[in-house]
Design a protein around this motif. Structure first.
Motif, mmCIF file in Angstrom:
data_model
loop_
_atom_site.group_PDB
_atom_site.id
_atom_site.type_symbol
_atom_site.label_atom_id
_atom_site.label_comp_id
_atom_site.label_asym_id
_atom_site.label_seq_id
_atom_site.Cartn_x
_atom_site.Cartn_y
_atom_site.Cartn_z
ATOM 1 N N TYR A 4 3.773 6.116 16.832
ATOM 2 C CA TYR A 4 3.580 4.738 16.395
ATOM 3 C C TYR A 4 2.751 4.717 15.117
ATOM 4 C CZ TYR A 4 4.903 3.740 21.239
ATOM 5 O OH TYR A 4 5.560 3.689 22.443
ATOM 6 N N GLY A 5 3.094 3.816 14.224
ATOM 7 C CA GLY A 5 2.277 3.589 13.039
ATOM 8 C C GLY A 5 1.658 2.208 13.165
ATOM 9 N N TYR A 6 0.328 2.132 13.100
ATOM 10 C CA TYR A 6 -0.346 0.839 13.230
ATOM 11 C C TYR A 6 -0.835 0.385 11.861
ATOM 12 C CZ TYR A 6 -3.605 -2.800 14.687
ATOM 13 O OH TYR A 6 -4.273 -3.991 14.835
ATOM 14 N N ALA A 7 -0.330 -0.770 11.422
ATOM 15 C CA ALA A 7 -0.701 -1.324 10.113
ATOM 16 C C ALA A 7 -1.304 -2.702 10.325
ATOM 17 C CB ALA A 7 0.527 -1.402 9.208
ATOM 18 N N ARG A 8 -2.452 -2.927 9.705
ATOM 19 C CA ARG A 8 -3.134 -4.209 9.889
ATOM 20 C C ARG A 8 -3.646 -4.753 8.563
ATOM 21 N NH1 ARG A 8 -8.395 -5.818 10.366
ATOM 22 N NH2 ARG A 8 -9.159 -3.671 10.372
ATOM 23 N N ILE A 9 -3.485 -6.062 8.380
ATOM 24 C CA ILE A 9 -4.081 -6.757 7.241
ATOM 25 C C ILE A 9 -4.954 -7.883 7.775
ATOM 26 C CG2 ILE A 9 -2.337 -6.184 5.506
ATOM 27 C CD1 ILE A 9 -0.933 -8.787 6.137
ATOM 28 N N SER A 10 -5.887 -8.350 6.947
ATOM 29 C CA SER A 10 -6.818 -9.381 7.394
ATOM 30 C C SER A 10 -6.282 -10.788 7.193
ATOM 31 C CB SER A 10 -8.157 -9.238 6.647
ATOM 32 O OG SER A 10 -8.726 -7.976 6.900
ATOM 33 N N ARG A 11 -5.445 -10.971 6.173
ATOM 34 C CA ARG A 11 -4.897 -12.295 5.873
ATOM 35 C C ARG A 11 -3.412 -12.176 5.594
ATOM 36 N NH1 ARG A 11 -9.513 -11.735 3.097
ATOM 37 N NH2 ARG A 11 -8.423 -11.212 1.179
ATOM 38 N N ALA A 12 -2.684 -13.222 5.968
ATOM 39 C CA ALA A 12 -1.226 -13.214 5.811
ATOM 40 C C ALA A 12 -0.805 -13.067 4.348
ATOM 41 C CB ALA A 12 -0.647 -14.494 6.400
ATOM 42 N N LYS A 13 -1.675 -13.490 3.417
ATOM 43 C CA LYS A 13 -1.341 -13.408 1.990
ATOM 44 C C LYS A 13 -1.351 -11.964 1.476
ATOM 45 C CE LYS A 13 -3.060 -18.016 0.693
ATOM 46 N NZ LYS A 13 -4.025 -18.750 -0.161
ATOM 47 N N GLN A 14 -2.037 -11.081 2.191
ATOM 48 C CA GLN A 14 -2.101 -9.688 1.768
ATOM 49 C C GLN A 14 -0.772 -8.978 2.054
ATOM 50 O OE1 GLN A 14 -5.499 -8.531 4.173
ATOM 51 N NE2 GLN A 14 -6.843 -8.556 2.391
ATOM 52 N N SER A 15 -0.557 -7.883 1.344
ATOM 53 C CA SER A 15 0.666 -7.102 1.565
ATOM 54 C C SER A 15 0.379 -5.946 2.509
ATOM 55 C CB SER A 15 1.197 -6.557 0.240
ATOM 56 O OG SER A 15 2.292 -5.686 0.476
ATOM 57 N N ILE A 16 1.247 -5.793 3.488
ATOM 58 C CA ILE A 16 1.102 -4.717 4.463
ATOM 59 C C ILE A 16 2.011 -3.546 4.115
ATOM 60 C CG2 ILE A 16 2.939 -5.355 6.123
ATOM 61 C CD1 ILE A 16 0.780 -5.022 8.332
ATOM 62 N N GLU A 17 2.838 -3.736 3.077
ATOM 63 C CA GLU A 17 3.866 -2.754 2.735
ATOM 64 C C GLU A 17 3.298 -1.390 2.344
ATOM 65 O OE1 GLU A 17 7.038 -3.151 3.336
ATOM 66 O OE2 GLU A 17 6.448 -5.104 4.144
ATOM 67 N N ARG A 18 2.151 -1.384 1.662
ATOM 68 C CA ARG A 18 1.565 -0.108 1.228
ATOM 69 C C ARG A 18 1.227 0.760 2.429
ATOM 70 N NH1 ARG A 18 -3.259 1.691 1.341
ATOM 71 N NH2 ARG A 18 -4.132 -0.361 1.792
ATOM 72 N N GLN A 19 0.610 0.160 3.438
ATOM 73 C CA GLN A 19 0.264 0.918 4.646
ATOM 74 C C GLN A 19 1.515 1.475 5.324
ATOM 75 O OE1 GLN A 19 -2.577 -0.997 7.365
ATOM 76 N NE2 GLN A 19 -3.024 -2.476 5.757
ATOM 77 N N ILE A 20 2.529 0.617 5.437
ATOM 78 C CA ILE A 20 3.775 1.043 6.092
ATOM 79 C C ILE A 20 4.427 2.171 5.301
ATOM 80 C CG2 ILE A 20 6.103 0.313 6.761
ATOM 81 C CD1 ILE A 20 4.936 -2.483 7.258
ATOM 82 N N ARG A 21 4.423 2.033 3.981
ATOM 83 C CA ARG A 21 5.026 3.067 3.127
ATOM 84 C C ARG A 21 4.303 4.400 3.292
ATOM 85 N NH1 ARG A 21 4.751 0.325 -1.052
ATOM 86 N NH2 ARG A 21 2.877 1.195 -2.009
ATOM 87 N N ASN A 22 2.979 4.367 3.327
ATOM 88 C CA ASN A 22 2.198 5.592 3.492
ATOM 89 C C ASN A 22 2.464 6.257 4.840
ATOM 90 O OD1 ASN A 22 1.083 5.146 1.003
ATOM 91 N ND2 ASN A 22 -0.865 4.349 1.762
ATOM 92 N N ILE A 23 2.531 5.445 5.887
ATOM 93 C CA ILE A 23 2.786 5.992 7.224
ATOM 94 C C ILE A 23 4.179 6.588 7.304
ATOM 95 C CG2 ILE A 23 3.090 5.384 9.669
ATOM 96 C CD1 ILE A 23 0.889 3.224 9.228
ATOM 97 N N LYS A 24 5.173 5.848 6.806
ATOM 98 C CA LYS A 24 6.559 6.302 6.859
ATOM 99 C C LYS A 24 6.787 7.550 6.002
ATOM 100 C CE LYS A 24 9.039 3.524 9.519
ATOM 101 N NZ LYS A 24 9.899 4.040 10.613
ATOM 102 N N SER A 25 5.989 7.691 4.950
ATOM 103 C CA SER A 25 6.122 8.853 4.082
ATOM 104 C C SER A 25 5.790 10.138 4.839
ATOM 105 C CB SER A 25 5.193 8.714 2.870
ATOM 106 O OG SER A 25 5.261 9.859 2.049
ATOM 107 N N SER A 26 4.797 10.066 5.708
ATOM 108 C CA SER A 26 4.390 11.243 6.485
ATOM 109 C C SER A 26 5.075 11.320 7.841
ATOM 110 C CB SER A 26 2.867 11.229 6.689
ATOM 111 O OG SER A 26 2.183 11.290 5.452
ATOM 112 N N TYR A 27 5.408 10.146 8.402
ATOM 113 C CA TYR A 27 6.040 10.098 9.729
ATOM 114 C C TYR A 27 7.233 9.135 9.666
ATOM 115 C CZ TYR A 27 1.838 12.458 11.370
ATOM 116 O OH TYR A 27 0.819 13.374 11.553
#
Length: 226
Positions: A4-27
């Motif tokens: 599982y890759g857990y990605a969290r942001i503090s506000r809806a306006k923020q982008s979560i894509e960077r975290q997902i991209r980093n996780i998917k790059s390794s896993y």
């Protein structure tokens, strides 16, 4: 075994894509769990579901330790419980506190000799285990400090702007207009009994797809316009 890759942001306006991209790059096969949550507490809906679901042999990947927790005590306690449940934790930006690294530090004890030197070797082994644990605690404490520093800088920035005469937030009495609020008001005007419609408040609220507070707020604003 699940990853599982857990990605969290503090506000809806923020982008979560960077975290997902980093996780998917390794896993690449990781199942991504996304969450928007402003507070540092681990009492988060998606996190709790994941925490309760994972089992021995599963892996949870984080972009950084701060995505797991911004509270040092809670974060370390959760780390220890998952470690004891044989769940692997991976922190892409802090690999030195991955559970695999911690486990290796605990298992790589210096072999005892059966002589009086063992007293010294046992001390060294205990020191290495304590050092590994301390590294994990420090990582969570640093995460908590970064969150605290960010909140303080934000607070100071708002105060500085206020002292310089800048408007902070919406002026009192300002009505925020959005596409959703306009659409909801149209539904209320057309269907609510208060505006010669046929629907009760509850039915009109459901039709508009808005919360009770928003419904009565919009209805008050519409009446003020009459």
């Amino acid at each position: 075994m699940c990853i599982y890759g857990y990605a969290r942001i503090s506000r809806a306006k923020q982008s979560i894509e960077r975290q997902i991209r980093n996780i998917k790059s390794s896993y690449p096969t990781a199942t991504i769990i996304e969450e928007v949550f402003t507070r540092t507490s681990l009492n988060r809906k998606e996190w709790q579901k994941l925490f309760n679901k994972v089992k021995a042999g599963d892996t949870i990947v984080f972009d950084s330790v701060s995505r797991m927790s911004g509270n040092a005590e809670e974060g370390f306690n959760a780390y220890q419980e998952l470690y004891n449940r044989d769940v692997e934790l991976v922190f892409l930006k802090e690999p030195h506190i991955n559970t695999a690294t911690y486990k290796k530090a605990l298992e790589n004890n210096i072999e005892l000799t059966g002589t009086s030197v063992d007293y010294i070797l046992e001390g060294v082994n205990k020191y290495l285990m304590a050092l590994a644990k301390e590294q994990i605690i420090l990582a969570f404490e640093q995460s908590e400090k970064e969150v605290s520093d960010l909140h303080q800088r934000t607070k100071e920035g708002i105060e500085t702007a206020r002292l310089n005469g800048k408007q902070i937030g919406q002026p009192k009495g300002t009505k925020l207009t959005t596409k959703k609020s306009l659409a909801a008001k149209e539904v209320i005007k057309k269907h609510s009994k208060d505006f010669n419609g046929t629907l009760s408040d509850d039915d009109c609220m459901k039709l508009a797809g808005i919360s009770r507070n928003s419904y009565y707020k919009y209805k008050r604003e519409l009446k003020q316009q009459d």
